[in-house]
Design a protein around this motif. Structure first.
Motif: not given
Length: 230
Positions: A113-114, A135-138, A146-148, A185-186
């Motif tokens: 996702a982005f 949060r999403s990266r952890i 976030q465009a999965i 992640f982008i």
């Protein structure tokens, strides 16, 4: 020749926005339109969003309402080996599809996702963005806005999205993580609309969303959470 990536857009009541969404998508994919399949899945029984679409190359299809149900329906229509699930109020960065394809050349990457940006100028939104991205990266669990993107084989090996009332994006990413799949992640962010925060209040919406996430993690059913959401 099959497309390289199928973009699936679940909609309900987005007739006034959908052509802008498609235009923004085609701009970000300008060098890859030949390799891109765009599928819009309408959950409205009257199909009002589909009727508003001007682009004849877009695949228009309908399904019962429910974001997970609609995205599964779109995935069954898709012919590419890579699926991108895009919300109608989210704008991809330039060259997004090329960046996704580059990331997915890594055989270990199953999904991704982005990072997130919100389309509003207030300082509070910059804080929300930073917290959401951190949060999403952890946790390695991005949200749908976030465009999965997911490799098709992996998506169907998992059984697709669960047809649940809420948190279908979190649920599938939890299953991905549990199976040990690599989630990429982008850093170039997507820009999602601030309309929810502006309509319901920045602080209220943010705290409500955090509370819903917490309740979901501890086992509260999506059906119960949906009643809290509304």
């Amino acid at each position: 020749m099959n497309p390289l990536i199928s973009v699936i857009i679940p909609v309900y009541g987005e007739a006034d926005r959908i052509n802008r969404t498609i235009g923004d998508l085609k701009s970000s994919a300008s060098q890859m339109l030949w390799a891109t399949q765009i599928i819009v899945v309408d959950g409205d029984p009257e199909k009002r969003t589909l009727q508003a679409i001007n682009d004849p190359n877009v695949i228009k299809t309908a399904s019962p309402a429910g974001r997970g149900v609609q995205m599964n329906h779109g995935a069954r229509t898709a012919t590419a080996d890579l699926l991108l699930f895009l919300h109608a109020d989210t704008v991809l960065p330039a060259n997004a599809l090329k960046t996704i394809l580059h990331a997915c050349r890594d055989k270990e990457v199953a999904a991704g996702a982005f990072d997130l940006a919100i389309g509003a100028k207030q300082l509070g939104f910059r804080i929300i963005e930073k917290v959401a991205t951190l949060r999403s990266r952890i946790t390695r669990i991005p949200f749908g806005d976030q465009a999965i993107f997911i490799k098709s084989k992996c998506f169907w090996d998992l059984g697709g999205y669960k047809p649940i009332a809420l948190m279908e994006d979190v649920e599938i990413m939890l299953r991905l993580r549990k199976k040990g799949y690599k989630i990429h992640f982008i850093s170039d962010p997507v820009v999602t609309s601030a309309r929810r925060w502006k309509k319901e209040g920045m602080i209220y919406t943010t705290l409500r969303n955090w509370m819903l996430q917490l309740l979901f993690y501890i086992g509260v059913s999506p059906e119960t959470l949906k009643s809290y959401y509304h």
